[in-house]
Design a protein around this motif. Structure first.
Motif, PDB file in Angstrom:
ATOM      1  N   ARG A 155       1.309   7.890  10.519  1.00 40.74           N
ATOM      2  CA  ARG A 155       1.814   9.215  10.865  1.00 40.74           C
ATOM      3  C   ARG A 155       2.820   9.701   9.841  1.00 40.74           C
ATOM      4  O   ARG A 155       2.843  10.890   9.498  1.00 40.74           O
ATOM      5  CB  ARG A 155       2.458   9.196  12.268  1.00 40.74           C
ATOM      6  N   GLN A 156       3.656   8.810   9.307  1.00 42.76           N
ATOM      7  CA  GLN A 156       4.597   9.192   8.247  1.00 42.76           C
ATOM      8  C   GLN A 156       3.838   9.637   7.004  1.00 42.76           C
ATOM      9  O   GLN A 156       4.214  10.616   6.350  1.00 42.76           O
ATOM     10  CB  GLN A 156       5.519   8.017   7.913  1.00 42.76           C
TER      11      GLN A 156
ATOM     12  N   PHE B  97      -1.862   0.186   6.971  1.00 41.27           N
ATOM     13  CA  PHE B  97      -0.717   0.848   7.584  1.00 41.27           C
ATOM     14  C   PHE B  97      -0.736   0.636   9.099  1.00 41.27           C
ATOM     15  O   PHE B  97      -1.792   0.681   9.731  1.00 41.27           O
ATOM     16  CB  PHE B  97      -0.763   2.358   7.322  1.00 41.27           C
ATOM     17  N   ASP B  98       0.443   0.455   9.692  1.00 40.63           N
ATOM     18  CA  ASP B  98       0.529   0.471  11.144  1.00 40.63           C
ATOM     19  C   ASP B  98       0.525   1.929  11.611  1.00 40.63           C
ATOM     20  O   ASP B  98       0.656   2.847  10.803  1.00 40.63           O
ATOM     21  CB  ASP B  98       1.769  -0.281  11.632  1.00 40.63           C
TER      22      ASP B  98
ATOM     23  N   ARG C   4       0.840  -1.203   0.000  1.00 41.55           N
ATOM     24  CA  ARG C   4       0.000   0.000   0.000  1.00 41.55           C
ATOM     25  C   ARG C   4       0.872   1.249   0.000  1.00 41.55           C
ATOM     26  O   ARG C   4       0.549   2.242  -0.650  1.00 41.55           O
ATOM     27  CB  ARG C   4      -0.901  -0.021   1.243  1.00 41.55           C
ATOM     28  N   ARG C   5       1.985   1.217   0.711  1.00 44.14           N
ATOM     29  CA  ARG C   5       2.917   2.345   0.684  1.00 44.14           C
ATOM     30  C   ARG C   5       3.469   2.554  -0.730  1.00 44.14           C
ATOM     31  O   ARG C   5       3.651   3.695  -1.164  1.00 44.14           O
ATOM     32  CB  ARG C   5       4.069   2.103   1.658  1.00 44.14           C
TER      33      ARG C   5
ATOM     34  N   LEU D 133       3.694  13.278   4.972  1.00 44.21           N
ATOM     35  CA  LEU D 133       3.876  13.429   3.525  1.00 44.21           C
ATOM     36  C   LEU D 133       2.739  14.246   2.921  1.00 44.21           C
ATOM     37  O   LEU D 133       2.977  15.147   2.098  1.00 44.21           O
ATOM     38  CB  LEU D 133       3.936  12.037   2.869  1.00 44.21           C
ATOM     39  N   ILE D 134       1.513  13.982   3.316  1.00 43.91           N
ATOM     40  CA  ILE D 134       0.369  14.719   2.780  1.00 43.91           C
ATOM     41  C   ILE D 134       0.441  16.191   3.174  1.00 43.91           C
ATOM     42  O   ILE D 134       0.177  17.085   2.362  1.00 43.91           O
ATOM     43  CB  ILE D 134      -0.951  14.082   3.266  1.00 43.91           C
ATOM     44  N   ARG D 135       0.813  16.462   4.425  1.00 37.04           N
ATOM     45  CA  ARG D 135       0.970  17.859   4.851  1.00 37.04           C
ATOM     46  C   ARG D 135       2.057  18.557   4.034  1.00 37.04           C
ATOM     47  O   ARG D 135       1.914  19.724   3.653  1.00 37.04           O
ATOM     48  CB  ARG D 135       1.301  17.911   6.339  1.00 37.04           C
ATOM     49  N   HIS D 136       3.141  17.834   3.757  1.00 41.00           N
ATOM     50  CA  HIS D 136       4.231  18.401   2.955  1.00 41.00           C
ATOM     51  C   HIS D 136       3.748  18.732   1.549  1.00 41.00           C
ATOM     52  O   HIS D 136       4.026  19.813   1.018  1.00 41.00           O
ATOM     53  CB  HIS D 136       5.397  17.405   2.895  1.00 41.00           C
TER      54      HIS D 136
END
Length: 280
Positions: free
Chosen positions: A167-168, A161-162, A137-138, A172-175
């Protein structure tokens, strides 16, 4: 503010079933916009029409200034899509796959940087068939963002996702949002919506039933507060429009600290459930 997506009167039927019954949407450039709804509500059909993967029966749709029913190659290069499921090259490595997809775009992100951002650096030389479900999925997310899209569609992106990986992904989405990427998110994780979305629309039975910021959706900010406390071992709760006054009265009653005092307003999940269960 520039509009990235504009929808008016969107309609789609499958035989006798009306999947989408006249939806209107306005999504501003650079915002994270979440579309919520139960299974069968019409949200996936709506998003597939915006992506150009499904035709509509009626209505007007503009995505990055173009009708997705008449896509161009240049328009496709400006859009990233992370689907619920995706076919991949199982014998290729993660790095080979991301680099291969990067070659499709006139301007792409750095493959190794994207692999790092989705948390797959230590799996970069593993074949895709060797990855776990969450790791695959990543990789889907990496392929969605590799083309440096102006508009990114994310359909249940963190399934599998764990907590650390989620959170990672949020970082990424915020970035991406900080860089001006418009993001359309569908998810069943309401904490994800609260963490990421600027605005939310709730779809039920093919129609929009509410839209707004997560903190105010459905009148959430003005809903009655719940003041709870412990009284001789018994848990008591009061619903009130004036929680500060209630707390002051309890403070006087208990001559100081109120045992196990909590003050809450309805959660986003509670408001969402009320909205989708309301009669049409």
């Amino acid at each position: 503010m520039k509009t990235a997506v504009k929808v008016r009167g969107l309609t789609k039927r499958y035989g006798d079933v009306q999947a989408v019954g006249g939806i209107d949407l306005d999504i501003d450039a650079g915002e994270v916009f979440a579309i919520l709804g139960p299974n069968g509500a019409g949200k996936s059909t709506t998003v597939e029409i915006l992506e150009g993967f499904r035709t509509r029966d009626a209505g007007e749709v503009s995505v990055l200034g173009l009708d997705p029913d008449r896509p161009t190659r240049e328009w496709r290069s400006r859009i990233g899509v992370v689907l619920q499921t995706a076919n991949d090259m199982t014998e290729a490595t993660v790095r080979e796959t991301v680099r291969h997809f990067a070659s499709y775009y006139p301007v792409s992100n750095d493959p190794d940087q994207v692999i790092e951002q989705v948390g797959l650096t230590d799996k970069a030389d593993k074949r895709i068939r060797q990855l776990s479900g969450g790791q695959r999925r990543r990789l889907d997310v990496a392929l969605g963002v590799i083309g440096n899209p102006e508009l990114l569609f994310l359909d249940e992106p963190t399934t599998g996702f764990d907590p650390e990986a989620r959170r990672q992904f949020w970082d990424l989405i915020r970035h991406l949002a900080d860089q001006g990427t418009t993001i359309v998110l569908t998810t069943h994780y309401l904490d994800e919506v609260e963490a990421l979305a600027n605005r939310v629309t709730v779809v039920a039975k093919g129609r929009v039933v509410a839209e707004g910021e997560p903190a105010t959706l459905g009148g959430r900010a003005n809903a009655k507060a719940r003041v709870s406390w412990s009284d001789e071992g018994e848990r008591k709760t009061l619903e009130t429009d004036t929680p500060t006054r209630a707390v002051l009265e309890l403070t006087r009653r208990f001559d100081g600290e109120v045992p196990e005092l909590t003050v809450t307003r309805p959660t986003l999940e509670e408001m969402y459930l009320q909205l989708i269960e309301a009669p049409a």
